[in-house]
Structure formats: structure tokens, C-alpha cells
Design a protein around this motif. Structure first.
Motif, short mmCIF file in Angstrom:
data_model
loop_
_atom_site.label_atom_id
_atom_site.label_comp_id
_atom_site.label_asym_id
_atom_site.label_seq_id
_atom_site.Cartn_x
_atom_site.Cartn_y
_atom_site.Cartn_z
N THR A 95 -3.21 -28.67 16.84
CA THR A 95 -2.85 -28.75 15.42
C THR A 95 -4.12 -28.51 14.61
N PRO A 96 -3.96 -28.25 13.31
CA PRO A 96 -5.17 -28.06 12.48
C PRO A 96 -6.13 -29.23 12.61
N GLU A 97 -5.56 -30.41 12.86
CA GLU A 97 -6.41 -31.61 12.98
C GLU A 97 -7.42 -31.47 14.11
N ASN A 98 -7.06 -30.73 15.16
CA ASN A 98 -7.98 -30.54 16.30
C ASN A 98 -9.23 -29.77 15.91
N PHE A 99 -9.21 -29.13 14.73
CA PHE A 99 -10.35 -28.31 14.33
C PHE A 99 -11.22 -29.00 13.28
N ASN A 109 -10.25 -21.01 8.51
CA ASN A 109 -9.50 -22.21 8.14
C ASN A 109 -8.80 -22.78 9.36
N ASP A 110 -8.55 -24.07 9.34
CA ASP A 110 -8.05 -24.79 10.52
C ASP A 110 -6.63 -24.39 10.88
N GLU A 111 -5.81 -24.05 9.87
CA GLU A 111 -4.42 -23.69 10.14
C GLU A 111 -4.36 -22.40 10.97
N ASP A 112 -5.09 -21.39 10.54
CA ASP A 112 -5.09 -20.13 11.29
C ASP A 112 -5.74 -20.30 12.67
N ALA A 132 -8.37 -16.10 11.46
CA ALA A 132 -9.06 -16.65 12.63
C ALA A 132 -8.84 -15.75 13.83
N MET A 133 -9.75 -15.86 14.80
CA MET A 133 -9.63 -15.17 16.09
C MET A 133 -9.75 -16.19 17.20
#
Lengths: 596, 596
Positions: free
Chosen positions: B397-401, B493-496, B475-476
Motif C-alpha cells: 500500500t502507499p503506506e509501505n513507502f 509519489n507513494d500511490e504510483d 513511478a517505475m
């Protein structure tokens, strides 16, 4: 291929070597300021040092930091540093020396390794004889690598030897750590004709991942040579013409250019290098057969390199031909053949490159010879009783040499030798019958010959006549009689022939000349009837005395005992005599002495 | 060394070959009237025929008499005939192709053999992965010889891989018939420092009589290089300067001159041959890493030979460098590397030597490719489930980033990539803290990076920031992330970043670009997360699409996914990020993201 001919396998000392190279540990030996003969790149590199540890090369370049307080430092003072030399094809028995004495002779010449094919002793004593020679070699610093004799007997069915070697025996030797391949496969007809037994001998070598050495002496270099190489034979030392050597190299075969005591091939075959602009990586220089006086007076590979340079081969190329090229031929270049890190520290210093004058010899990092003399001593090896008791024959009488015949005269076949050549001609002579027998005729230079089987005392004996030696009296006998090495006797009268024979039977074999009931000269060769148990100098002197005796008896040939020794070799043309009788070597059939 | 990469071992067909050479049996194939590129003697020989039987060469010269009614006769019409090409050092995984697809790509280019070091797949799947690739290779005509990965993990203690290789594993592989040696020993510090484990890995290879391949990338060619070679390493492909290659050749090391997709060394290193008059037997040409588009548009060794000729290397010399020299390096010259009797009939016909334009390819005597196209078809190999299920990670999830931080701003370490170079610089940036966390800053080109361990789902993850890609959005992610091949994500960004990650987790790995919640481009690499299961053309197209996506997102670097893939490679300077955290690669210590 793994190589056991090193002080330590690399994996047991690689850590030390890396530390010495980087200066963290100190070297056992450092040679400073040499002109490196770089056989990898074909260059001479000025002012190069070499550091050695555990018998292997750790560093090449600037090695000042490898020197510690216990390091032996040798100043090369601008001498050339090259890998020590390797002879890719040699029969030690030809020197009539034990391997120990042979090693003492060749190491000071710069030789660190030989690929030996002990097929002479193998014909007499079988693989036991081979083992004795390997054991003898182990007492020395010389790296004597075995190529298992492939053709014992040389001409099956036409002679009796002391042993036979077949695929089973070959397979056994391939498990020996000293064995790096198969000795010269002389039976090229067997290869060309796809003979099962012959291909199996080669096959057992290939299965072991080892090298098959060859012997292809035909001038035919088209389909026959292709058929021979296709079997897996990797090298050949039998080229006597440059075009033969070139044909072999083009077909991926290592051409081993020979300069032996009796076979002076180099003058002609060196042209393969000097008259072509080819890659020379598939060419080597070898000696094949070297007599004691050659070793004493000319040297070994140092002399052959010098001869190659005289013929116009570049000195670095010539040194490649006794180092890296030989190592690559035998796929041992990871351990031998170059002065580069990780390799065995087998090296020579040379003060005069054109003359290949070797001044120092290092084997496994040890200075073993200097200025032509051995520094290191070897404990002598005593060959076992079996080796020294190989002439199994009861004493002979003149009656044993009687060749009965009927009528007043008969026409007979005579072998005529050809001076300085290996062949013979078949001639015919009409001989008078006296007392119901045939006799030598000194006037016509027709001498009597007899070959007695001497390995198992079977009592088989072949009789014949030979022309061309010019002997006026007496007789000669020798147990050096290729390849079966039975007792070979040539003479003018039966009494002297019996005396010559009995002299050798009594001393365990050798070469002898007798006349008028007296021994003129004797070369005792008690080991297998082939090899002396005495030092080089003594053996060389005895051989020279024998040659003098031949001269006194009327023979003007050079090394006539060599020519005589080939009388039984039934793979050479035209007419030969073995213990089984006369052989027509053009048709490979026995033939009669008396034509009509 | 024995070689199993032939249709039949020589000892099983030598009788047939001898009979075919002499015309007594008929050949399976005869090529008539070629210009033979003789790599043994470095000559071009006009009007030469070659006869083949049982997959091996029986005769070279005039082969008219080898032709029978069942013989396939091919008229060379004056084309050049050379040994087929061998690549002495290659990682097939770089092509992102299965070995089967790789074989289809390179065989029509004239390649018959590769010496492959599958260290990418080995980091993911261990020796099982290596076995899969060998099994894949067996479905093809390509002789894919294994050099066992030596450095798995590449930087022990700094990253988590799917497997480790030590002396025990190396010893095991040395018993495999496909194994001919050890893969590139990248751990030269371990060698130089005499590390026990590292030397044992080399030692197990030497004990087996096999070849140790190297990787020495330092410009130091004195004691360090000596220390490296002294351990038994036989070749090295890491020379980028002519003087480095020369130093290696002088020290008896095979200099493998590289022209890979990303590493264009040849322009410089070819000078070792063209600007010196040295023996070139210790030089080879290799590709190391080749991308799918290079294979598709330029070729393989045919292209590299052409490049070598363009740089001034003589064409025959260049061909020696991909044939006989490679065979001698691996001590397989008794079976491979020359068009001579007994060797495997691996050959090419070339109509334009300067451009090395290969028109026909024969492997084991079979015409397998012609005019750039495969003639022979291969049954596809289906990699097992284990290989296709190598991304062991729960969805993110974005939280992991999220990278938590306190205060208003912090000074952080940033990795700055260097265009077209493999190194990075350590830079420092002061970043604002928003919502208790650090974020990418597109204005300053500072992107967030995360590396998730993906082999055992341990949950370890490293965070950092990178400069230099110029990405403005999205993101890549990729599972090609040297050498541990964990999941590497770079983004704005964390979502991508979560979307990119989850896309790869779902498809078993690969490379992906996403932006604004949408997938822009995906290269699925389901085999170990490294290799496609699709054909070359399709894979190549997808990789090109990915490159386009990077461009759309603002990156102007060539092959930016290559540069990205090196972010975790902790043996390269200066600052790197693995799943365990940031590594200072000058001191080999972990370091903190936040400096103050």
C-alpha cells in the motif's frame, strides 16, 4: 587436465601466492632485473622481476616488495628469463641412460619436463618396466610425464615381445597420475583402416580426457592424413618435409619438429616457419631419440632451439616452441609453459639468446642447475631384479647359428641396409652351400644375421643375411633391437656370433663387438637389456668405444649399431628379420630366406 | 577437459570418421569449394572442401571421394568457411530471453556455443535456476556451457538474495557435465586478501580441472593483478583500456575484449592488438551483456567481429578471437574451435568477410540457420512453477513507502546517478518534512527509492532517494535489480509506487512504468522476475515501449532501466541502496539516510 607435476597443487597455495604478489607475505625466491622472454605475447620485456612462493610464480613485474629477510634474491643482471623447456616427445631409452642419469644430463640444458614414451622398455617388461622408469623419474626434479606406449608389439603377429599393450592396459594407465596421454600411435594403417583394436587404444585415451600423440610418416597429406587426425591424434613428430608439417598444422595437428641424434629434420622442416607467414602456435621442437654423446657434447632442447634459430626461426618463436606451445598441446598450460602468476616456477636464465646458452635452471622455484652443472643431487634409484634379469636365453653354441641348405648353391634373399637411412632393400644373392649350410661371405659383404626370442625363452629364432655393413671379421650382438628387443646377432662366423651372444646373455643385455674369439668392446645395458646403470660419461665412452670397434672391423657407417638395431623393425621397408623369420614389409607377409 | 557438447563423443565415431576421410565410407555432408578461414595457421585457403560424418569433421581439403548418394552436398561457391563462433562470457538473462529464445536469436548470427554465467537467475533461484536454464538450453542446438556463478550474493552481508553459492555448491556443479568452469570471480578483494571462502570457491574449480573465469575491473595492473591471476583465474572481460588488456595477456590471462549492448569497450581495447605487434592468442571477443534490441538489430558475435575489423583488427585474427582462442582458453580445442578433422562440425559460411556476414550456420554438421533465419525448430521448454513464482511479497500500500521523519526539515544522503556510467555520487539535500514524512521533490529531481526483499517475504526494506533520472511524474518498478534482484521501486509519489510494485507482484516480476494511477508500460518477466517467456520480437518491442514511457515521464537517459537496475549493486561506488539499507560503497558500511 590436472597436472600432478608441481610442488603443490595450486588450490593448496593460492592464498599464499596472492599474498606474496601483493607484498603481504614474502617470497621464497625473487629474480631481479631479467629480460623476460614473454611466450604469451611474443615479446622481450626489459627489467622484469619474478617472485616465487611454494614452487609457483606469484608475481611478474616489479617484485621489490615481495622480498623479505628469508627470500633468496638472484640478480639476473640483464640475462634473459624464459620458461624452462619441455620436450613433447622423447624415448629416454635411446639415451641408454636411466631416467635419473638422463635427468642429470638434460636439466642443466634447461629442460624441466619431458613427455616420455617408454615403448622400448615396455616391449621388454610391459607396464612394470614403465612403472620402474616412472619411479626412477620421481627421484629427480625432472617432470617426466608419461605417454603410454600404444604399439606394443609394434608389428603384431610378426615378432615376440615381452609384453603386449591393448585397450585394457591403456585404460589402466590413464588412471595413473603421471600419465598425460598416449604414446606415438605408430599403427597408422590400423587407424586408416578403422581397426577396432587400434581405435580402442586411442579411444581409451580420449575417454580419459588425455592427449593422443602420433606418428604419421607417410608423405601423403591428403585423405590419409585426414583419416589419421580424424581419430583424435593431436600431434606428430614424423614430418621430414616442410610441406608435411604445414599440412599437419593446417589440419589442427601439432607439428613436432624433430632434431634427434640420428634424425636431423630441422634443416628442412624449419622452413614451415621461415618460409611461410603462418601462426606458429601449432609447432613444437622435440628430440625423439637422443644418444648419450649428443647429450654430452651438444645438449638437449637448448641445442635444438639454437639449431632452430640457426635455421632462421625467431628466437622468441623458437622458445615458444619448447614452452607454451608444448603446454597447450598437452592442455597443461594452466600449470606449465609460461612465466606468469600461478604457474610452476620452472624457468631458465639465458645469457646468449642466439646460442640459447642456459646458465641457470629453476624447477618448482628451486635453483637446480647452474653453468651446465647440476646443483641438486638425486638419490639413485635401483631398478628391481626383474628389470635387470630380462635376457631369458640359455647359452648358445655355434651350432645355434647354423643355417642348413642342400645342393651346391642357393639363391637367397638379402637385406641391404642404406647408409644414414632407416629403410632396407631386398636383394638376391646366390650363395654356395658348404658342409650342408649357408655361411657369411665377407668378400661380397654378406653377413649372417640371427634374431633369438629372449623374453620367454621360447626357442624361436629367425635367420637371414644382410649387406652393407662392410665388416671383415668377427660379430656383433645387441639386445637393443627395435621394437621387440630380442637378441640380434650379425657376424662373419658362427663362433664369434655365439661368443657375442653369450657375452650379452651373461651380462643381462647390451651391445657387444667380438672378433677372433675376443671381446673388443662391450656396452652393458643390464636394465631391460636397453639401459645402462652407469653415469652418462661412462656410458657415452663405452658407446664411443663400441663405434671404434665397428670401425676396426671394417664398418665405415656412422653409429652402425643404430642401423643394426633396426634390422628387426618390421614396420619399415623392405625386408626385415624378426625372431619369427624374414618379413616382406611391403606386403606384410613372412617370406623365405631361400628363394630357389 | 572432456566435452559433452557434441553429437557423439569422438571415441564412438572415430572409426567412421577415418573411413569417411579415406573415402571408404560416405559423408553425411560435404561442403565444396569454400575459402577456408584457417584459424590454426592464420591463413585463407582457397577452394577447400569439408566432409562431415556423425556430426564431426572427417576431412578437410579435397573431399570429392567422400560424396555418396546420401551425402548432402552444399556448394560454397567461394564463400568463406570458418569455425562457428563461441562467446566466452555471457549472461543470457541480460537479453531478458529464455535460453531457447536467445538461441534462436544468436544461432543465425553464427554462434554455436556460449560460456554462460547465469548469476542473475542464481541469485533468485539458486542452482535450481541454473538447472532450469541448462534444461532450456538442451532443447536447442546452442552449446550452452555453464560457468557456475561464483559470487552469489555479490556483496555478502549487504543484501538478501534467494540463494547463496559457496565452495560446496561449486563443487557440486563441477560434477555436472554441462559445467566447464567457474563464472566471473567478481570478488577480487576476496582474492587479493586471501579470503578463505573466496579461494575455496576457486579451488573447487581447479580441483575439478576446470577453468576459472574472472572479473578484474581495477586499473591497477601491477601487484593487484598479479595477486588476482596467481589464484588461478584464467581470463577476464573487464579491460576498458588497451594497456589493461595488454597487462593481462602478458601475465598469461586471456583478455576477453567486450562489446556489449551497454559496454562499448572495443574502440579502446582493440588497440591492444592494432597498436602492438604481439601474439594475439590470448585475446578473445565477447559480449557479456546483450539486450534484446541489440540482438535484433545488430546481431551477436558476427557484429562484434565486424566491429573488431572496423577497429583495424585483421579479419582472420578477429575470427581466431571467437573460435580457436576461446577453445584454447577453456581447453576444449580438441573438440571445438577449428575446422579440422575430428572436431565438432560447427561451422559458418560468410559471404562478406569484412562485414562478417554469416549466411549459413552448421552445428554438429546440421544446417541449422540460413540467411539470418533459423531453419531448425526447437521444442519450447516450459520453466517449472517455482521459476515462475519467484516474487514472494504481499501486495503493498502507499503506506509501505512512507519514510517517517521529525522536525521541519532534515539533511539526507542522495544517490546521484551518472549518465552512461555505472557509478553514483553521494550528494546531500535538505528536505522538508511534511505530515511527519519525507517525500520526493520533482522540482529538484529527487525521487524516492525503495528496495523490498522479495525472495523469502522477510519484510526487510531499504529506503533512499535518487537524483538524475529527471522523472516528472509517476513511478517505475523492476525486479531486475542487480545482483540480488529484489523489488526496486523509484517514484514521485507513494500511490504510483505502490501500483507499480503491485503490478509486478501480480505478474511475477518484470519492469513497469506507471503514472497517475495508470500502467503506461509493462515488460512482464515471469521467469525469476528476470526473463520473458515470449519471443525476441515481442520482448524487444515491450522494452522499447518501456523506454518510451520513461521518456514521456521526463527521463532522457538511454536505457534508463539499466541505470536504475544498478541502484542496489553495492560493489560499485559510491552510494547504493539494498533491501537492508543505504551502503557507503567506499567504506563498505551501512549508512543512514538522514544525516542530521
Amino acid at each position: 587436465m590436472l597436472n600432478k607435476f608441481c610442488k603443490k597443487p595450486l588450490w593448496e597455495c593460492s592464498q599464499t601466492l596472492s599474498l606474496v604478489a601483493s607484498g603481504a607475505k614474502k617470497a621464497d625466491l625473487v629474480i631481479l632485473g631479467a629480460k623476460l622472454v614473454n611466450v604469451c605475447t611474443h615479446e622481450i620485456l626489459e627489467n622484469t622481476d619474478v617472485a616465487v612462493a611454494q614452487g609457483r610464480i606469484a608475481c611478474v613485474g616489479n617484485c621489490q616488495s615481495c622480498i623479505g629477510e628469508n627470500t633468496l634474491v638472484i640478480h639476473a643482471n640483464g640475462k634473459y628469463l624464459a620458461p624452462a623447456f619441455m620436450d613433447g616427445h622423447i624415448h629416454v631409452e635411446s639415451s641408454m641412460l636411466s631416467v635419473g642419469e638422463y635427468a642429470k644430463a638434460v636439466i642443466p640444458c634447461g629442460t624441466s619436463a619431458i613427455f616420455m614414451d617408454p615403448h622400448e622398455i615396455c616391449n621388454v617388461l610391459g607396464l612394470d618396466g614403465v612403472k620402474y622408469m616412472l619411479e626412477d623419474a620421481k627421484h629427480t626434479s625432472l617432470k617426466a610425464m608419461l605417454t603410454t606406449p600404444s604399439c606394443v608389439p609394434a608389428v603384431p603377429g610378426f615378432e615376440d615381445t615381452g609384453a603386449t599393450v591393448g585397450p585394457k592396459e591403456v585404460a589402466e594407465t590413464m588412471t595413473w597420475e603421471e600419465c598425460v596421454g598416449l604414446g606415438e600411435m605408430m599403427n597408422f594403417p590400423g587407424i586408416l583402416n578403422a581397426d577396432e583394436h587400434t581405435h580402442a587404444i586411442v579411444g581409451e585415451t580420449l575417454k580419459a580426457g588425455k592427449i593422443v600423440t602420433g606418428h604419421y610418416s607417410l608423405p601423403e597429406t591428403a585423405q590419409g592424413l585426414n583419416a589419421y587426425i580424424a581419430s583424435g591424434v593431436r600431434c606428430c613428430h614424423e614430418s621430414t618435409r616442410a610441406e608435411d608439417a604445414l599440412a599437419k598444422m593446417r589440419l589442427g595437428m601439432y607439428a613436432m619438429l624433430r632434431e634427434g641424434s640420428a634424425w636431423h629434420d630441422l634443416k628442412e622442416v624449419a622452413k614451415v616457419i621461415t618460409q611461410n607467414t603462418i601462426d606458429s602456435r601449432f609447432a613444437c621442437l622435440i628430440s625423439d631419440d637422443t644418444h648419450p654423446d649428443t647429450l654430452q657434447n651438444k645438449g638437449h632442447l637448448n641445442y635444438i632451439v639454437k639449431r632452430a634459430i640457426e635455421e632462421g626461426i625467431d628466437p622468441v618463436t623458437a622458445i615458444q616452441m619448447v614452452t607454451i606451445n608444448v603446454a597447450q598441446c598437452f592442455q597443461l598450460d594452466h600449470d606449465l609453459g609460461s612465466v606468469t602468476p600461478s604457474k610452476c616456477a620452472d624457468m631458465v636464465l639465458i645469457d646468449d639468446l642466439e646460442n640459447c646458452n642456459v646458465t641457470e635452471v629453476f624447477i618448482d622455484g628451486e635453483l637446480v642447475a647452474q653453468n651446465g652443472k647440476m646443483l641438486k643431487t638425486f638419490a639413485p634409484y635401483d631398478y628391481p631384479a626383474k628389470a635387470k634379469n630380462s635376457v631369458h636365453l640359455d647359452l648358445l653354441t655355434p651350432e645355434n647359428f647354423r643355417i642348413p641348405a642342400t645342393g651346391a648353391s642357393v639363391k637367397i634373399r638379402v637385406m641391404e641396409i642404406i647408409p644414414a637411412r632407416v629403410g632396407t632393400f631386398e636383394r638376391f644373392e646366390t650363395m654356395p652351400v658348404k658342409d650342408g649350410a649357408l655361411h657369411a661371405d665377407v668378400e661380397r659383404d654378406v653377413l649372417k644375421v640371427a634374431v633369438f626370442e629372449r623374453h620367454r625363452n621360447t626357442g624361436t629364432v629367425g635367420y637371414g643375411f644382410v649387406k652393407g655393413f662392410g665388416i671383415k671379421k668377427g660379430a656383433m650382438a645387441q639386445t637393443v633391437a627395435h621394437d621387440a628387443h630380442n637378441l640380434l646377432v650379425v657376424g662373419t662366423n658362427d663362433e664369434d656370433m655365439a661368443l657375442a651372444s653369450n657375452t650379452l646373455i651373461a651380462c643381462g643385455g647390451g651391445m657387444v663387438a667380438v672378433a677372433d674369439g675376443k671381446i673388443l668392446s662391450l656396452v652393458p645395458l643390464p636394465i631391460a637389456g636397453l639401459i645402462s646403470d652407469r653415469p652418462l660419461e661412462e656410458t657415452s665412452e663405452k658407446v664411443q668405444n663400441l663405434e671404434k670397434a665397428w670401425k676396426e672391423m671394417g664398418c665405415t657407417l656412422p653409429s652402425p649399431f643404430m642401423t643394426m638395431a633396426l634390422i628387426p623393425l618390421a614396420c619399415l621397408p623392405e625386408l626385415r628379420l624378426t625372431n619369427r623369420g624374414l618379413v616382406d614389409c611391403r606386403t606384410f607377409q613372412f617370406t623365405n630366406l631361400i628363394v630357389e
